[in-house]
Design a protein around this motif. Sequence first.
Motif, PDB file in Angstrom:
ATOM      1  N   MET A  20      14.582 -25.763  -2.717  1.00 29.44           N
ATOM      2  CA  MET A  20      14.672 -24.623  -1.805  1.00 29.44           C
ATOM      3  C   MET A  20      14.919 -25.118  -0.385  1.00 29.44           C
ATOM      4  SD  MET A  20      14.811 -21.403  -1.420  1.00 29.44           S
ATOM      5  CE  MET A  20      14.363 -20.884  -3.085  1.00 29.44           C
ATOM      6  N   ASP A  21      16.015 -24.689   0.207  1.00 28.14           N
ATOM      7  CA  ASP A  21      16.366 -25.073   1.569  1.00 28.14           C
ATOM      8  C   ASP A  21      15.575 -24.230   2.558  1.00 28.14           C
ATOM      9  OD1 ASP A  21      17.819 -26.104   3.803  1.00 28.14           O
ATOM     10  OD2 ASP A  21      19.065 -24.311   3.764  1.00 28.14           O
ATOM     11  N   PRO A  22      14.744 -24.838   3.399  1.00 26.43           N
ATOM     12  CA  PRO A  22      13.900 -24.061   4.315  1.00 26.43           C
ATOM     13  C   PRO A  22      14.686 -23.204   5.302  1.00 26.43           C
ATOM     14  CG  PRO A  22      13.148 -26.346   4.168  1.00 26.43           C
ATOM     15  CD  PRO A  22      14.477 -26.278   3.490  1.00 26.43           C
ATOM     16  N   LYS A  23      15.845 -23.694   5.752  1.00 25.45           N
ATOM     17  CA  LYS A  23      16.586 -22.982   6.779  1.00 25.45           C
ATOM     18  C   LYS A  23      17.230 -21.695   6.253  1.00 25.45           C
ATOM     19  CE  LYS A  23      17.786 -26.962   9.677  1.00 25.45           C
ATOM     20  NZ  LYS A  23      18.910 -27.729  10.283  1.00 25.45           N
ATOM     21  N   THR A  24      17.831 -21.769   5.075  1.00 24.77           N
ATOM     22  CA  THR A  24      18.615 -20.635   4.578  1.00 24.77           C
ATOM     23  C   THR A  24      17.928 -19.831   3.483  1.00 24.77           C
ATOM     24  OG1 THR A  24      19.710 -21.963   2.875  1.00 24.77           O
ATOM     25  CG2 THR A  24      20.735 -21.906   5.063  1.00 24.77           C
ATOM     26  N   GLY A  57      25.893 -22.919  10.648  1.00 21.49           N
ATOM     27  CA  GLY A  57      24.578 -23.074  11.256  1.00 21.49           C
ATOM     28  C   GLY A  57      23.980 -21.790  11.790  1.00 21.49           C
ATOM     29  N   ARG A  58      24.626 -20.669  11.519  1.00 20.14           N
ATOM     30  CA  ARG A  58      24.135 -19.401  12.061  1.00 20.14           C
ATOM     31  C   ARG A  58      22.832 -18.944  11.414  1.00 20.14           C
ATOM     32  NH1 ARG A  58      29.306 -15.737  11.234  1.00 20.14           N
ATOM     33  NH2 ARG A  58      29.467 -17.117   9.424  1.00 20.14           N
ATOM     34  N   CYS A  59      22.575 -19.356  10.168  1.00 21.44           N
ATOM     35  CA  CYS A  59      21.324 -18.997   9.513  1.00 21.44           C
ATOM     36  C   CYS A  59      20.363 -20.170   9.570  1.00 21.44           C
ATOM     37  CB  CYS A  59      21.569 -18.590   8.057  1.00 21.44           C
ATOM     38  SG  CYS A  59      20.044 -18.082   7.206  1.00 21.44           S
ATOM     39  N   ASP A  60      19.324 -20.045  10.371  1.00 17.69           N
ATOM     40  CA  ASP A  60      18.264 -21.047  10.455  1.00 17.69           C
ATOM     41  C   ASP A  60      16.943 -20.304  10.598  1.00 17.69           C
ATOM     42  OD1 ASP A  60      16.445 -23.046  10.982  1.00 17.69           O
ATOM     43  OD2 ASP A  60      17.786 -24.185  12.301  1.00 17.69           O
ATOM     44  N   LEU A  61      16.321 -20.024   9.451  1.00 14.99           N
ATOM     45  CA  LEU A  61      15.101 -19.219   9.442  1.00 14.99           C
ATOM     46  C   LEU A  61      13.880 -19.995   9.913  1.00 14.99           C
ATOM     47  CD1 LEU A  61      15.843 -17.381   6.113  1.00 14.99           C
ATOM     48  CD2 LEU A  61      15.649 -16.303   8.356  1.00 14.99           C
ATOM     49  N   VAL A  62      14.018 -21.312  10.038  1.00 19.77           N
ATOM     50  CA  VAL A  62      12.926 -22.097  10.609  1.00 19.77           C
ATOM     51  C   VAL A  62      12.878 -21.877  12.121  1.00 19.77           C
ATOM     52  CG1 VAL A  62      12.019 -24.419  10.980  1.00 19.77           C
ATOM     53  CG2 VAL A  62      13.011 -23.803   8.764  1.00 19.77           C
ATOM     54  N   LYS A  63      14.042 -21.940  12.765  1.00 24.30           N
ATOM     55  CA  LYS A  63      14.110 -21.716  14.215  1.00 24.30           C
ATOM     56  C   LYS A  63      14.065 -20.237  14.569  1.00 24.30           C
ATOM     57  CE  LYS A  63      16.723 -25.862  15.548  1.00 24.30           C
ATOM     58  NZ  LYS A  63      17.976 -26.361  16.184  1.00 24.30           N
ATOM     59  N   ASN A  64      14.685 -19.414  13.736  1.00 20.53           N
ATOM     60  CA  ASN A  64      14.792 -17.978  14.040  1.00 20.53           C
ATOM     61  C   ASN A  64      14.294 -17.149  12.852  1.00 20.53           C
ATOM     62  OD1 ASN A  64      16.354 -18.395  16.616  1.00 20.53           O
ATOM     63  ND2 ASN A  64      17.839 -19.250  15.171  1.00 20.53           N
ATOM     64  N   PRO A  65      12.983 -17.103  12.639  1.00 21.91           N
ATOM     65  CA  PRO A  65      12.432 -16.446  11.454  1.00 21.91           C
ATOM     66  C   PRO A  65      12.634 -14.938  11.420  1.00 21.91           C
ATOM     67  CG  PRO A  65      10.672 -17.116  12.945  1.00 21.91           C
ATOM     68  CD  PRO A  65      11.925 -17.735  13.462  1.00 21.91           C
TER      69      PRO A  65
END
Length: 413
Positions: free
Chosen positions: A358-362, A395-403
Motif C-alpha cells: 500500500m502506497d502511503p501517498k496515493t 505528484g499531485r496526489c500526496d495524502l501524507v502531505k495533504n491529507p
Amino acid sequence: MTRRAITRRSALALGSLSAAALTMPFVSRNGLAEPPIKLGSLLDASGPIGISGARMIQTTEYAVGVLNARGGLLGRQIKLINYDTQSSMQLYSQYAQQLVLKDRVDVVQGGITSASREAIRPTLDRFKTLYFYNTQYEGGVCDRNVFCTGTTPAQTVDHVVAYAVKNWGKKAYIIAADYNYGQITAKWMTKFVRDGGGSVARTDFFPLDVTDFSSAISRIQQAAPTFLLSALVGANHNGFYRQWAAAGMKPKIPMASTVFGLSDELTSMEPATTDGIVTCYGWYNDLGTPASEAFVKGMQTKYGAGVTDLGELDSATYEGIMIWAEGVKKAGSVAQQKVIAALESGITINGPSGKVTMDPKTHHTIRNAYLAQPKNRRWDIMATYPEQYPADTGGRCDLVKNPRTDKQFEPTI
C-alpha cells in the motif's frame, strides 16, 4: 431446603462456572464478550455488471471465510453484510447509507464501475466509514478515506499501448464506455499513444446499454487504423467482440483492451473471437505461481471446479480484504483513523498476484502487472512488469502531505 443450603449450593454453582470459564479457550471467551467485526460489501450480483460482480461476491465470502478460519481479527469473528446493488446507482447510494447508519459496519469493500464508486464515496466519507475499492479502474482518486487495490492505467495501459505501437503501428482507434471509466481511460490511451509517437484517428463512446455496434465497425473500417483500443464494459458491450469477429475484422485490425477477460469472456465466447486480444492486468488465473495456484484452488474447493474464469477483479478483492485485515491487526483496532494510520505505514502482503504494497501517498497499491493474450481459453503470459507504481498524477496526489485532498486527478493530454 434451608437458606444456608441454598446459599452453599449457589456458591458451589458459581465456583463451577468460574472454573469452567477459566478452562474455556481464550478466543471463545473473547468471542462471547466481543461483538463481530462488520464488513459491508456492495457488489452487483445482477444487471449488466453482474457478469463481473458474481465472482467478486464469491471472492469476498471466501476471503472472510479464510480470515474467520484463522480466528478472525483481534479475537473477533468477521460478519459479512452483503447487498446486491443490481447494477443500479440508486441502490448503491441506498445501501451505502444502510450499511453505515443501520448496520454500522466497520469497513465497506465494493463498487465495480467508477460510477458506483462515486455514488457511495461521499456517503462513506461523510460518515467516516473506511472504504476499499478493489477494481481495476481509470486511476486518479485521491481521498484519505479510500484505498484502491486494482491496477491503474499507469500500471497497465502504458504497457498495452507500448506493445501495440511497437508491434502494430502508430495509428490507433479508441472505443470506450460512456461514463467516467471509459472517458478517463480514453484520455490515458490517447496520452500513451502520443507519448509513443502515434496518433488517434477517432474516439467513440457508447452507453452501457448499447448492444449493436454495426455502425461503429463501419466507422473503424473507414478510418483504417493500424490497431484498435477497447475500454468497453459489461455484458452488453461484450457483443462488440462477437460482432467484430463476425464482420471478418479480427484478422485485419489487431485489438488490445483494458477490460476484456476480467469476467467470463474466455469461457462464454469461442476462441476464434477471443484469441489474440492483448491485455495487461495485475493478475491472471493462469499465472502459475504457488500463491496464485493456492487462491484458484481455494476458490474451486469452495465453489466447484467450474470456477475457471477468475481475473484481476477477484484477486484484487481478495487482496483488498487481506490488506485491510493487516491494517486492523497493526492498529489493534477497527477504528477508521487508527486503521488508516496503520495502512499508511506501507503495509505489504503476498497475495495471488505477488507482492502488494500500500502506497502511503496515493492509497493505491504498488504491484506487479502482466501482459497476456488468450489462447484457446487460457491466458498466455507474454511479459511481467514487477512492482509498478500506481498513479501517474505528476505528484499531485500526496495524502501524507495533504491529507484533506478529496478529488480525482485526470491525465493532461
